[in-house]
Design an enzyme around this catalytic site. Structure first.
Site, PDB file in Angstrom:
ATOM      1  N   CYS A  95       0.886  -1.158   0.000  1.00 51.80           N
ATOM      2  CA  CYS A  95       0.000   0.000   0.000  1.00 51.80           C
ATOM      3  C   CYS A  95       0.922   1.204   0.000  1.00 51.80           C
ATOM      4  CB  CYS A  95      -0.924   0.038   1.213  1.00 51.80           C
ATOM      5  SG  CYS A  95      -1.868   1.582   1.268  1.00 51.80           S
ATOM      6  N   CYS A 155      -0.280   3.975   2.669  1.00 50.55           N
ATOM      7  CA  CYS A 155      -0.250   3.757   4.117  1.00 50.55           C
ATOM      8  C   CYS A 155      -0.089   2.269   4.397  1.00 50.55           C
ATOM      9  CB  CYS A 155      -1.474   4.364   4.785  1.00 50.55           C
ATOM     10  SG  CYS A 155      -3.012   4.038   3.924  1.00 50.55           S
ATOM     11  N   SER A 156      -1.167   1.581   4.767  1.00 49.66           N
ATOM     12  CA  SER A 156      -0.976   0.188   5.164  1.00 49.66           C
ATOM     13  C   SER A 156      -2.204  -0.661   4.877  1.00 49.66           C
ATOM     14  CB  SER A 156      -0.646   0.121   6.654  1.00 49.66           C
ATOM     15  OG  SER A 156      -1.725   0.690   7.391  1.00 49.66           O
ATOM     16  N   CYS A 157      -2.948  -0.356   3.816  1.00 49.52           N
ATOM     17  CA  CYS A 157      -4.125  -1.157   3.473  1.00 49.52           C
ATOM     18  C   CYS A 157      -3.679  -2.605   3.237  1.00 49.52           C
ATOM     19  CB  CYS A 157      -4.801  -0.596   2.227  1.00 49.52           C
ATOM     20  SG  CYS A 157      -5.412   1.087   2.500  1.00 49.52           S
TER      21      CYS A 157
HETATM   22 FE    FE Z   1      -3.473   2.190   3.183  1.00 47.44          FE
END
Ligand code: FE
Length: 236
Positions: free
Chosen positions: A141, A144-146
């Site tokens: 991602c 961010c951190s999906c």
């Molecule tokens: Fe994300």
């Protein structure tokens, strides 16, 4: 609520960017409750809170103050999110290796295929990308951190780190080499950028030497990293 991270105050997943992601809790999560402290965050009091930490705390406080959720309900939800592991994703992969028809359904709709096995993959669509002898897939991602948390657990810290998020796109083969994974130049490398609306998981190739294994044993070969694409399953 859609806190911008699964972790609340003190988590090191900072978000200078503001891209309106509705994070991983679409299917029933929330940020950590106000005052929630993780034992693995010993330096939590040492850092100034970020904008998102303060927002998470404020939203949690409001939800509780307005009687929408209780502190205990919020805590229990977060406890169950924190307890998710890559086991559910590994079960899907093992079943796909054994059952081509299931694999077809999984490639068409991971969430529905998971439901067949009694696994709740949440409300955000997840797409499985299949590794083949000619194609290796890697997920990231970049914003961010999906991440498909309900299937493979919480993302590792490196997945959320800026270095991985930028380099996975720019120089994926070099990143893979640092993970000890060498993808021959002849194999196409495809990098998938997860978003708030679509998450990815890698369907790795069944490793040589696993021909006689049953479903449970096969699932034990499927690691978190192999479903991100930074490694491939191996028979020990
Ligand atoms: Fe994300």
């Amino acid at each position: 609520m859609s806190a911008h991270d699964s972790h609340g105050p003190g988590h090191d997943h900072d978000h200078e960017h503001d891209h309106g992601h509705d994070h991983d809790h679409g299917a029933g999560g929330g940020g950590h409750p106000p005052g929630h402290r993780h034992p693995h965050q010993p330096d939590i009091e040492d850092r100034p809170p970020t904008h998102y930490m303060l927002m998470t705390q404020a939203v949690g406080d409001l939800l509780i103050a307005k009687g929408i959720v209780t502190a205990d309900e919020l805590r229990r939800t977060l406890e169950s999110i924190d307890a998710t592991s890559p086991a559910a994703g590994a079960r899907l992969v093992a079943r796909a290796w054994l059952d081509p028809a299931f694999k077809g359904r999984m490639l068409a709709d991971v969430n529905a295929a998971a439901a067949e096995l009694g696994i709740d993959a949440g409300g955000i669509p997840i797409r499985a990308v299949e590794n083949t002898p000619a194609l290796h897939n890697l997920i990231v991602c970049t914003l961010c951190s999906c991440y498909p948390r309900l299937l493979i657990g919480l993302p590792p810290d490196w997945y959320k780190a800026r270095a991985y998020r930028s380099r996975a796109i720019r120089e994926p083969r070099a990143v893979l080499r640092e993970f000890g994974t060498s993808i021959p130049d002849a194999v196409e490398l495809r990098v998938h950028d997860s978003t708030a609306d679509l998450r990815y998981m890698v369907l790795p190739m069944r490793p040589a030497g696993s021909e006689s294994m049953g479903e449970g044993e096969l699932a034990s070969l499927v690691t978190r990293d192999s479903m991100i694409g930074v490694s491939v399953p191996r028979v020990a």
